[in-house]
Design a protein around this motif. Structure first.
Motif, mmCIF file in Angstrom:
data_model
loop_
_atom_site.group_PDB
_atom_site.id
_atom_site.type_symbol
_atom_site.label_atom_id
_atom_site.label_comp_id
_atom_site.label_asym_id
_atom_site.label_seq_id
_atom_site.Cartn_x
_atom_site.Cartn_y
_atom_site.Cartn_z
ATOM 1 N N ALA A 32 -77.301 36.723 39.636
ATOM 2 C CA ALA A 32 -76.574 36.525 38.375
ATOM 3 C C ALA A 32 -75.091 36.837 38.547
ATOM 4 C CB ALA A 32 -77.187 37.379 37.275
ATOM 5 N N ASP A 35 -73.608 33.866 40.225
ATOM 6 C CA ASP A 35 -73.508 32.767 39.263
ATOM 7 C C ASP A 35 -72.334 32.977 38.308
ATOM 8 O OD1 ASP A 35 -75.733 31.514 40.354
ATOM 9 O OD2 ASP A 35 -77.118 32.214 38.787
ATOM 10 N N LEU A 36 -72.151 34.213 37.850
ATOM 11 C CA LEU A 36 -71.056 34.533 36.934
ATOM 12 C C LEU A 36 -69.706 34.279 37.604
ATOM 13 C CD1 LEU A 36 -70.348 35.744 34.138
ATOM 14 C CD2 LEU A 36 -70.448 37.997 35.213
ATOM 15 N N GLU A 65 -74.075 42.968 29.596
ATOM 16 C CA GLU A 65 -75.326 42.230 29.461
ATOM 17 C C GLU A 65 -75.477 41.756 28.023
ATOM 18 O OE1 GLU A 65 -79.553 43.036 31.402
ATOM 19 O OE2 GLU A 65 -79.093 44.470 29.808
ATOM 20 N N SER A 70 -78.796 38.103 29.844
ATOM 21 C CA SER A 70 -77.846 37.342 30.664
ATOM 22 C C SER A 70 -76.587 38.176 30.889
ATOM 23 C CB SER A 70 -77.491 36.017 29.990
ATOM 24 O OG SER A 70 -76.821 36.266 28.768
ATOM 25 N N LEU A 71 -75.989 38.026 32.072
ATOM 26 C CA LEU A 71 -74.745 38.736 32.371
ATOM 27 C C LEU A 71 -73.571 37.932 31.810
ATOM 28 C CD1 LEU A 71 -75.183 40.178 35.966
ATOM 29 C CD2 LEU A 71 -75.896 41.089 33.756
ATOM 30 N N GLU A 72 -72.738 38.612 31.039
ATOM 31 C CA GLU A 72 -71.597 37.959 30.406
ATOM 32 C C GLU A 72 -70.266 38.404 31.000
ATOM 33 O OE1 GLU A 72 -72.229 38.619 26.220
ATOM 34 O OE2 GLU A 72 -73.702 36.999 26.178
ATOM 35 N N GLY A 73 -70.296 39.414 31.856
ATOM 36 C CA GLY A 73 -69.084 39.876 32.502
ATOM 37 C C GLY A 73 -69.417 40.941 33.522
ATOM 38 N N CYS A 74 -68.476 41.177 34.430
ATOM 39 C CA CYS A 74 -68.684 42.215 35.437
ATOM 40 C C CYS A 74 -67.349 42.647 36.021
ATOM 41 C CB CYS A 74 -69.598 41.733 36.560
ATOM 42 S SG CYS A 74 -68.898 40.410 37.576
ATOM 43 N N CYS A 97 -64.740 39.430 36.103
ATOM 44 C CA CYS A 97 -64.838 38.127 35.456
ATOM 45 C C CYS A 97 -65.699 38.212 34.200
ATOM 46 C CB CYS A 97 -65.358 37.056 36.408
ATOM 47 S SG CYS A 97 -66.856 37.419 37.304
ATOM 48 N N ALA A 99 -67.708 35.526 31.432
ATOM 49 C CA ALA A 99 -68.175 34.157 31.192
ATOM 50 C C ALA A 99 -67.260 33.472 30.179
ATOM 51 C CB ALA A 99 -69.612 34.183 30.683
#
Length: 172
Positions: A32, A35-36, A65, A70-74, A97, A99
């Motif tokens: 994930a 992908d992000l 999260e 789903s991951l929306e940022g990191c 980053c 999303a």
């Protein structure tokens, strides 16, 4: 590398999604995370990292999260013990980053505030990051333009001069 991509404006009447929860990254997040980052890699803002590297460094990450998992940022925080003279451990923020559909909604600012607190808790005396963008979010949180010279040497050596990054620093 850190940057933001343009986001589309919300449609009229569109409800804002619930605020994401922040948590430490886990090895199970590796795919994930990759992908992000993919849209940022395609734009040249981030370097591509293999899924195995995300898995190996999952503990570096703080993730946002969304509902449904789903991951929306990191953002990654790599700590370099005693690497900055007279300031103790130094930290590098990387792979930051958010999303596209969550940009402009406070996800990045929440991640940054949390990773700043995390770095203070770990005794980090100076933080560095590199961006191909304007760095506005970092500047609003106290970062200033800097040279790479005082940053952790192994990180400095990893910077690609062809990418024309801007180094930002924060000390406390």
């Amino acid at each position: 590398m850190i940057t933001v991509t343009p986001r589309s404006a919300p449609l009229p009447g569109e409800l804002r999604a619930a605020k994401p929860g922040l948590r430490p990254g886990r090895a199970a997040d590796a795919a994930a995370l990759a992908d992000l980052a993919r849209p940022f890699v395609r734009s040249g803002a981030l370097r591509e990292r293999p899924v195995a590297l995300y898995a190996a460094r999952a503990a570096d990450f703080l993730v946002a999260e969304g509902h449904g998992g789903s991951l929306e940022g990191c953002v990654g925080l790599r700590v370099y013990p005693d690497d900055v003279e007279d300031q103790g451990p130094a930290g590098v923020l990387y792979n930051f980053c958010v999303a596209g559909h969550r940009q402009g909604r406070g996800v990045g600012a929440g991640l940054l505030r949390a990773v700043l607190a995390r770095s203070r808790d770990q005794g980090v005396g100076a933080l560095f990051t590199a961006t191909t963008g304007d760095g506005a979010l970092f500047l609003r949180h106290g970062f200033t333009p800097a040279t790479a010279r005082p940053a952790p040497l192994s990180w400095v050596k990893s910077l690609d001069p062809r990418r024309n990054v801007r180094v930002l620093a924060l000390t406390w």
